[in-house]
Each structure stands twice: as C-alpha cells, then as structure tokens.
Design a protein around this motif. Sequence first.
Motif, PDB file in Angstrom:
ATOM      1  N   GLU A 199       1.337  -1.367  -0.073  1.00  0.00           N
ATOM      2  CA  GLU A 199      -0.205   0.328   0.273  1.00  0.00           C
ATOM      3  C   GLU A 199       0.659   1.499  -0.009  1.00  0.00           C
ATOM      4  O   GLU A 199       0.500   2.468   0.204  1.00  0.00           O
ATOM      5  N   LEU A 200       2.251   0.941  -0.266  1.00  0.00           N
ATOM      6  CA  LEU A 200       2.837   2.534  -0.417  1.00  0.00           C
ATOM      7  C   LEU A 200       2.888   3.188  -1.664  1.00  0.00           C
ATOM      8  O   LEU A 200       3.276   4.282  -2.002  1.00  0.00           O
ATOM      9  N   TYR A 201       2.810   2.076  -2.654  1.00  0.00           N
ATOM     10  CA  TYR A 201       3.381   2.864  -4.276  1.00  0.00           C
ATOM     11  C   TYR A 201       1.627   2.251  -4.328  1.00  0.00           C
ATOM     12  O   TYR A 201       1.887   1.210  -4.720  1.00  0.00           O
ATOM     13  N   ALA A 202       1.673   3.777  -5.541  1.00  0.00           N
ATOM     14  CA  ALA A 202       0.226   3.712  -6.584  1.00  0.00           C
ATOM     15  C   ALA A 202       0.733   2.199  -7.883  1.00  0.00           C
ATOM     16  O   ALA A 202      -1.118   2.297  -7.441  1.00  0.00           O
ATOM     17  N   ASN A 203       1.339   2.187  -7.942  1.00  0.00           N
ATOM     18  CA  ASN A 203       1.800   0.932  -9.573  1.00  0.00           C
ATOM     19  C   ASN A 203       1.226  -0.166  -9.035  1.00  0.00           C
ATOM     20  O   ASN A 203       1.442  -0.716  -7.614  1.00  0.00           O
ATOM     21  N   PRO A 204       0.141  -1.003  -9.796  1.00  0.00           N
ATOM     22  CA  PRO A 204      -0.541  -2.341  -9.913  1.00  0.00           C
ATOM     23  C   PRO A 204       0.203  -2.932  -9.453  1.00  0.00           C
ATOM     24  O   PRO A 204      -0.444  -4.116  -8.936  1.00  0.00           O
ATOM     25  N   THR A 205       0.840  -3.344 -10.146  1.00  0.00           N
ATOM     26  CA  THR A 205       2.622  -4.106  -9.969  1.00  0.00           C
ATOM     27  C   THR A 205       2.887  -4.429  -8.648  1.00  0.00           C
ATOM     28  O   THR A 205       3.220  -5.860  -8.244  1.00  0.00           O
ATOM     29  N   TYR A 206       2.375  -3.511  -7.576  1.00  0.00           N
ATOM     30  CA  TYR A 206       3.296  -3.413  -6.456  1.00  0.00           C
ATOM     31  C   TYR A 206       2.273  -4.213  -5.260  1.00  0.00           C
ATOM     32  O   TYR A 206       2.327  -4.747  -4.749  1.00  0.00           O
ATOM     33  N   ARG A 207       1.086  -4.345  -6.019  1.00  0.00           N
ATOM     34  CA  ARG A 207       0.237  -5.516  -5.836  1.00  0.00           C
ATOM     35  C   ARG A 207       0.114  -6.748  -6.515  1.00  0.00           C
ATOM     36  O   ARG A 207      -1.035  -7.232  -6.342  1.00  0.00           O
ATOM     37  N   ASN A 208       0.590  -6.994  -7.691  1.00  0.00           N
ATOM     38  CA  ASN A 208       0.347  -8.247  -8.450  1.00  0.00           C
ATOM     39  C   ASN A 208       0.849  -9.810  -8.389  1.00  0.00           C
ATOM     40  O   ASN A 208       2.078  -9.336  -8.127  1.00  0.00           O
ATOM     41  N   PRO A 209      -0.034  -9.839  -8.146  1.00  0.00           N
ATOM     42  CA  PRO A 209       1.123 -11.461  -7.011  1.00  0.00           C
ATOM     43  C   PRO A 209       1.068 -12.607  -8.038  1.00  0.00           C
ATOM     44  O   PRO A 209       1.931 -13.385  -8.043  1.00  0.00           O
ATOM     45  N   THR A 210       0.803 -11.708  -8.698  1.00  0.00           N
ATOM     46  CA  THR A 210       1.968 -12.818 -10.317  1.00  0.00           C
ATOM     47  C   THR A 210       3.426 -12.138 -11.325  1.00  0.00           C
ATOM     48  O   THR A 210       4.112 -11.994 -11.751  1.00  0.00           O
ATOM     49  N   HIS A 211       3.907 -10.811 -10.121  1.00  0.00           N
ATOM     50  CA  HIS A 211       4.698 -10.116 -10.699  1.00  0.00           C
ATOM     51  C   HIS A 211       6.159 -11.884 -11.010  1.00  0.00           C
ATOM     52  O   HIS A 211       6.760 -10.997 -12.279  1.00  0.00           O
ATOM     53  N   ALA A 212       6.243 -12.043  -9.988  1.00  0.00           N
ATOM     54  CA  ALA A 212       7.508 -13.081 -10.239  1.00  0.00           C
ATOM     55  C   ALA A 212       7.038 -13.949 -11.513  1.00  0.00           C
ATOM     56  O   ALA A 212       7.987 -14.919 -12.159  1.00  0.00           O
ATOM     57  N   ILE A 213       5.638 -14.282 -11.740  1.00  0.00           N
ATOM     58  CA  ILE A 213       5.379 -15.761 -12.675  1.00  0.00           C
ATOM     59  C   ILE A 213       5.259 -15.294 -13.855  1.00  0.00           C
ATOM     60  O   ILE A 213       6.208 -15.839 -14.988  1.00  0.00           O
ATOM     61  N   TYR A 214       5.458 -13.798 -14.539  1.00  0.00           N
ATOM     62  CA  TYR A 214       4.687 -12.996 -15.722  1.00  0.00           C
ATOM     63  C   TYR A 214       6.334 -12.985 -16.390  1.00  0.00           C
ATOM     64  O   TYR A 214       6.459 -12.933 -17.461  1.00  0.00           O
ATOM     65  N   ASN A 215       7.282 -12.460 -15.151  1.00  0.00           N
ATOM     66  CA  ASN A 215       8.611 -12.381 -15.663  1.00  0.00           C
ATOM     67  C   ASN A 215       9.493 -13.957 -16.456  1.00  0.00           C
ATOM     68  O   ASN A 215       9.607 -13.082 -17.211  1.00  0.00           O
ATOM     69  N   LYS A 216       8.658 -14.649 -15.646  1.00  0.00           N
ATOM     70  CA  LYS A 216       9.247 -15.986 -15.919  1.00  0.00           C
ATOM     71  C   LYS A 216       8.879 -16.665 -17.484  1.00  0.00           C
ATOM     72  O   LYS A 216       9.541 -16.841 -18.399  1.00  0.00           O
ATOM     73  N   ALA A 217       7.482 -16.199 -17.765  1.00  0.00           N
ATOM     74  CA  ALA A 217       6.547 -16.142 -19.160  1.00  0.00           C
ATOM     75  C   ALA A 217       7.194 -15.519 -20.098  1.00  0.00           C
ATOM     76  O   ALA A 217       7.484 -16.161 -21.538  1.00  0.00           O
ATOM     77  N   ALA A 218       7.909 -13.895 -19.752  1.00  0.00           N
ATOM     78  CA  ALA A 218       8.210 -13.436 -20.540  1.00  0.00           C
ATOM     79  C   ALA A 218       9.725 -13.877 -21.323  1.00  0.00           C
ATOM     80  O   ALA A 218       9.742 -13.604 -22.488  1.00  0.00           O
ATOM     81  N   VAL A 219      10.748 -14.500 -20.376  1.00  0.00           N
ATOM     82  CA  VAL A 219      11.462 -14.716 -20.857  1.00  0.00           C
ATOM     83  C   VAL A 219      11.745 -16.002 -21.783  1.00  0.00           C
ATOM     84  O   VAL A 219      11.943 -16.133 -22.846  1.00  0.00           O
ATOM     85  N   ALA A 220      10.179 -16.863 -22.011  1.00  0.00           N
ATOM     86  CA  ALA A 220      10.106 -17.668 -22.857  1.00  0.00           C
ATOM     87  C   ALA A 220       9.169 -16.826 -23.981  1.00  0.00           C
ATOM     88  O   ALA A 220       9.995 -17.552 -24.719  1.00  0.00           O
ATOM     89  N   LEU A 221       9.032 -15.736 -24.326  1.00  0.00           N
ATOM     90  CA  LEU A 221       8.532 -16.039 -25.015  1.00  0.00           C
ATOM     91  C   LEU A 221       9.731 -15.127 -25.853  1.00  0.00           C
ATOM     92  O   LEU A 221      10.037 -15.151 -26.737  1.00  0.00           O
ATOM     93  N   GLY A 222      10.264 -14.712 -25.295  1.00  0.00           N
ATOM     94  CA  GLY A 222      11.726 -13.767 -25.959  1.00  0.00           C
ATOM     95  C   GLY A 222      12.056 -14.784 -26.957  1.00  0.00           C
ATOM     96  O   GLY A 222      12.959 -14.780 -27.204  1.00  0.00           O
ATOM     97  N   VAL A 223      12.585 -15.848 -25.535  1.00  0.00           N
ATOM     98  CA  VAL A 223      13.984 -16.704 -26.320  1.00  0.00           C
ATOM     99  C   VAL A 223      13.201 -17.695 -27.588  1.00  0.00           C
ATOM    100  O   VAL A 223      13.734 -17.640 -28.458  1.00  0.00           O
ATOM    101  N   CYS A 224      11.961 -17.888 -28.149  1.00  0.00           N
ATOM    102  CA  CYS A 224      10.784 -18.427 -28.609  1.00  0.00           C
ATOM    103  C   CYS A 224      11.001 -17.623 -29.773  1.00  0.00           C
ATOM    104  O   CYS A 224      11.100 -17.292 -31.139  1.00  0.00           O
ATOM    105  N   ARG A 225      10.753 -16.097 -29.538  1.00  0.00           N
ATOM    106  CA  ARG A 225      10.748 -15.086 -30.600  1.00  0.00           C
ATOM    107  C   ARG A 225      12.293 -15.322 -30.925  1.00  0.00           C
ATOM    108  O   ARG A 225      12.240 -14.782 -32.554  1.00  0.00           O
TER     109      ARG A 225
END
Length: 411
Positions: free
Chosen positions: A231-257
Amino acid sequence: MVNEEIIARQKALQKTPMLARIASIKDQLAAAGDEAQRLRHLPAWASNLMADIGIYRYVLPPELGGEDLRAREQIEIIEACSAIDGSVGWCVQISSEINGLVIRQMRPDLAKTIFDDWYALVCSGLGPPNGPNPGRTCKRDGDGWRVTYQGSFASGSPNATWNYLMAAMVTDEATGKPAEASFMFPKGEFEVVDTWDVSGMRGSGSHDVRMVNQYVPPEHLLPARSLAPSELYANPTYRNPTHAIYNKAAVALGVCRGAIDNFIALAMGKVPWGLSTSLKDQAVVQYRVGEAQAKLMAVRAFVMDTQDKLEAHLGPLPRDGGRLVPEWEYFWPALLACAHAAQTCREVVSMINNTAATTGCRMDSPLERQLRDAQQAANHALISYRHYENIGKTFFGHEPADSYKVLIQPV
C-alpha cells in the motif's frame, strides 16, 4: 527518496524508450551472452552496462530512481533481452523483479540505503541447498538476528549488491517455527557458492548463497510477509500476485521469438544436405514457421491480455478506491496464461530446432542454446506444466492450492 543524482540520471535516461536503449547495446548483450556461457554467470562489465541504461531499475517507483513500469512494459523489455540471449534475459527479469518485490513492505530508510547505489542489484536463493550446507536456522540477538542459511537458484548472485532471504525459509531455533522477520544482507555478508553447472540458462549465475551465523541488524530487517501486496506505491504491479510469474513467462516468449527469427535467417540461405532446394522454399518449412508464429503470438496475447485485465482490476491504491488483492476470477487466467506460454514456447522452439536439423544442434548455432534455454524456462516451478492440473482442478470444485491462496491474501 534517493539522492538527486540518481533521480536526475533516471529522468535523463527516460527521454529514450527502454526498447531503444536495449537495441543500442544489442551487440554487447549478445557478446555478454556468449561470455556468460563460459563463466556460467553474466560478466561484471555486462551487468554494469545493463545498469547504465537503467535496466534493473525500471520497476522501481520514481522516488527510488525508477521508471514505475507496469506488467505489459516489463514483459516487452524482458522479451527483447531474451530474444538476444536467454541468460541475459533471465538476469534482466530476476534482478529487476527482486528489486521491485523487496520494496513492497520495506521501510523508506532501508530502501534509500539500497537504491542510493545506481548499481543496486538484489539476488535471492530460495531453493533447496546443493551439497553440504550449514543448515537453515536463525536466533534472536538483541534487536537483530543471527542467521545460518544456504539456498539455491540465486540468479545474478555474482553481481549482486544485496541478498534477500524470506522468513519462511529459516526456522527460529527458540520456537521451531519460521522466523518472524525477513532479512537483507549486503555484499560481503553472504557467500556465493559455485553450484550452477547446467545446460539451459547456463549463463544466469543461479548459484547457491550462504550465510553462517551472520548478524542482521534491525535496520536490515523486513516483515515476515515481506512480499505481501503493498500500500506504499500506487503502481498495481506492487499488488500484482503474478509479478514473479509473468517475468518468467516473458523470458520464454523472448527466447521463442529469437529462435523463430534466427531460423528464418538460417532458412533464407541453407540448402539441406542431399536436397536441391533451400529451406525457405520447402512447403513443410513454410508451414512450420507459420504455425510457430501463430502459437507464439497467441500465447503472448493471452499473457498480455490477462495482465492488463488483472492490473486494471486492481486499479489505484485501496485508499483511492482500488483493490489490495485481486478476485480469483482475475488471478487464475493470469496464472494459466504464464504457464501456457512457457510450455508452448518450449514446444515451438523444439519444433524449430527440429526443422533446422543438424544445424540446430551445433554448439555455435543460436538455435542450440535457445533449445536449452526454452526447456529450462519451462522447467521453472512458477510456470511449469503442473499449473495445468492445479488450475484445472478448480473448475471441478476443488479449492485453489495454498500456494495460490497465499499470493492473494492481504497483510
């Protein structure tokens, strides 16, 4: 707020979009990826170069010298780096991610201490220890604690300036229960143990970290639930429970591209042994590339769409009418999209490598490395095939796994 020099440096960098900054050092990042294969970690010069363009700070809020980016923009950055080299992309995601995660419940004075250093980079080894280890215990020592610990998968650890340790990973000797605090260790108070000798993501430096009877003063402590929604910062990323998860998916997407693009470049000139036509003119090759493009674009759209909806659902801070945690109906699609992206990218890269035939197996071929990296990305627990079952069972009335529930619990 961090010092004005940090703020001014970040504002100057932001005049150039991050993707353009990455493109300007593409050749250096490719060379860093090659060197990292030999070192089994990102070379220091490359880590510093990446920090120079703000690549570890883009998730941080402006008052900490960051760019306050949301999920979609973060994914685009990680994709771009991972398309150049998987290990480089992995270091981008893990270091930017942890830098952003640890501030969720962090006191402003500690955040300033850490991020007043432009090259601040936090690692965290939370996996099972490799080989002999000193144990995983802690005990109170005045207002601080003494911690003994070893844990694996501390990606980026050779270049880290701090190490983060979650309370749940260590047992309080006095109570036999998890510690009542999480811990931050500055460089010099944790040891990097050389244990990362793998094929996929070989250059990520995901070694073990070790502390033995290390004192942690009160100013370096975090709450036990240190990664709870902020509740310290307005960006919803700091409340997004999948932050560490979508980062890993992004690596897979980039490697595939990267694999698809590299294969197309190969096919433009290669004539397979024993044949008279180039790869680019073979119907089966054209079919497979079309299929690969469709699958990659589909899973990418799934990830982006679910992240956009999740963060829009969270909205502003609760005090301004938003949500601290998401409803399950917004959470599970984002989880499923990330696992599906990783597993599909693994399949696509394997198909592309198979289409390249022997050329794709050569150690000097980028397709060989991308095959290994796509497999390793899909192996990560946060985006593994097991999430199909874990989410699938909820459609039949079963309760979500406890590991999911804890991610959407308020402090």
